[in-house]
Design an enzyme around this catalytic site. Structure first.
Site, PDB file in Angstrom:
ATOM      1  N   ASP A  48       1.971 -11.667  10.442  1.00  0.00           N
ATOM      2  CA  ASP A  48       2.792 -11.669  11.655  1.00  0.00           C
ATOM      3  C   ASP A  48       2.513 -12.906  12.499  1.00  0.00           C
ATOM      4  O   ASP A  48       3.428 -13.523  13.046  1.00  0.00           O
ATOM      5  CB  ASP A  48       2.505 -10.416  12.498  1.00  0.00           C
ATOM      6  N   ASP A  92      -2.739  -9.404  12.821  1.00  0.00           N
ATOM      7  CA  ASP A  92      -2.072  -9.430  11.513  1.00  0.00           C
ATOM      8  C   ASP A  92      -1.755 -10.887  11.164  1.00  0.00           C
ATOM      9  O   ASP A  92      -0.923 -11.527  11.815  1.00  0.00           O
ATOM     10  CB  ASP A  92      -0.785  -8.594  11.578  1.00  0.00           C
ATOM     11  N   ARG A 137       0.840  -1.189   0.000  1.00  0.00           N
ATOM     12  CA  ARG A 137       0.000   0.000   0.000  1.00  0.00           C
ATOM     13  C   ARG A 137       0.876   1.239   0.000  1.00  0.00           C
ATOM     14  O   ARG A 137       1.696   1.426   0.902  1.00  0.00           O
ATOM     15  CB  ARG A 137      -0.904  -0.016   1.229  1.00  0.00           C
ATOM     16  N   THR A 172      -0.768   7.628  -1.356  1.00  0.00           N
ATOM     17  CA  THR A 172      -2.046   7.522  -2.093  1.00  0.00           C
ATOM     18  C   THR A 172      -2.983   6.496  -1.449  1.00  0.00           C
ATOM     19  O   THR A 172      -4.174   6.470  -1.746  1.00  0.00           O
ATOM     20  CB  THR A 172      -1.800   7.074  -3.545  1.00  0.00           C
TER      21      THR A 172
HETATM   22  N1  URA Z   1      -4.685  -7.924   7.367  1.00  0.00           N
HETATM   23  C1  URA Z   1      -4.459  -8.663   8.474  1.00  0.00           C
HETATM   24  O1  URA Z   1      -3.498  -9.430   8.524  1.00  0.00           O
HETATM   25  N2  URA Z   1      -5.286  -8.523   9.514  1.00  0.00           N
HETATM   26  C2  URA Z   1      -6.356  -7.708   9.499  1.00  0.00           C
HETATM   27  O2  URA Z   1      -7.099  -7.656  10.471  1.00  0.00           O
HETATM   28  C3  URA Z   1      -6.579  -6.934   8.326  1.00  0.00           C
HETATM   29  C4  URA Z   1      -5.727  -7.068   7.280  1.00  0.00           C
END
Ligand code: URA
Length: 210
Positions: free
Chosen positions: A204, A201, A105, A109
């Site tokens: 992660d 995430d 991302r 922008t």
């Molecule tokens: N990407 C992720 O890994 N977790 C989220 O909650 C949103 C996007």
């Protein structure tokens, strides 16, 4: 597959998903659960693959026995978290061809920018299943599907673990022809774009980064 969104409510999927959401679940267990769920979701997303029959001989008699028609399949992982769904699916469908789409991302922008794109040839002849555990805003998923369509894919499905209503709406607007299969439709997104209640995430948690 006609419904735009399918939520797989199977007890095994829901049980494993609860374990994955739990912040106490360690990385190795998280990864293993994702692999297991990916196979249960693969079952759903491939439910309508065309079938034929093959003449075989059992130890007792001959029969016309059902088998896959041999439709070509492509699995496309949206990096990096998509890889967590990919491995389990490949165990079930070892002959599938595999592609990767990398998007990040742009901080200014806020739009997805492609940094990697490698997909199998003849996408137009294949059922293409794009995989990404988290359908959050839907921006990167919609952009990934745009790229797959530009590469020739016409029959695409999107497989995720968790979806936010915002992401489902975005995908429906951009790609109404792409059915989504997920294990859960969560409440929504927080101000940072994380799915709530979610699982954090996904990248992660599966790779132990952070
Ligand atoms: N990407 C992720 O890994 N977790 C989220 O909650 C949103 C996007």
């Amino acid at each position: 597959m006609t419904d735009h969104l399918t939520v797989v409510s199977h007890p095994l999927v829901q049980h494993k998903l609860t374990l994955m959401r739990d912040l106490e679940t360690p990385t190795a267990v998280f990864r293993q659960l994702l692999r297991e769920i990916s196979q249960l979701l693969a079952y759903e997303v491939t439910r309508e693959l065309p079938m034929t029959t093959r003449r075989i001989e059992t130890p007792l008699t001959e029969m016309d026995s059902p088998c896959l028609e041999g439709r070509k399949l492509a699995l496309v992982s949206i990096l990096r978290a998509g890889n967590g769904l990919l491995d389990g699916m490949l165990e079930l469908i070892p002959s599938a061809r595999v592609g990767f789409v990398g998007l990040y991302r742009d901080e200014e922008t806020l739009q997805p920018v492609q940094y990697y794109f490698k997909v199998p040839t003849e996408l137009s002849d294949r059922l293409t299943i794009a995989v990404d555990p988290m359908l959050a805003t839907g921006n990167s998923s919609a952009a990934a599907i745009d790229l797959l369509k530009k590469a020739g894919a016409t029959d695409i499905r999107f497989l995720c673990l968790l979806a936010a209503p915002e992401g489902v709406a975005r995908m429906k607007e951009a790609h109404p022809d792409v059915p989504i299969v997920t294990a859960a439709l969560d409440e929504g997104l927080n101000e940072k774009g994380y799915i709530v209640p979610g699982l954090g995430d996904a990248g992660d948690r599966m790779f132990g980064t952070k």
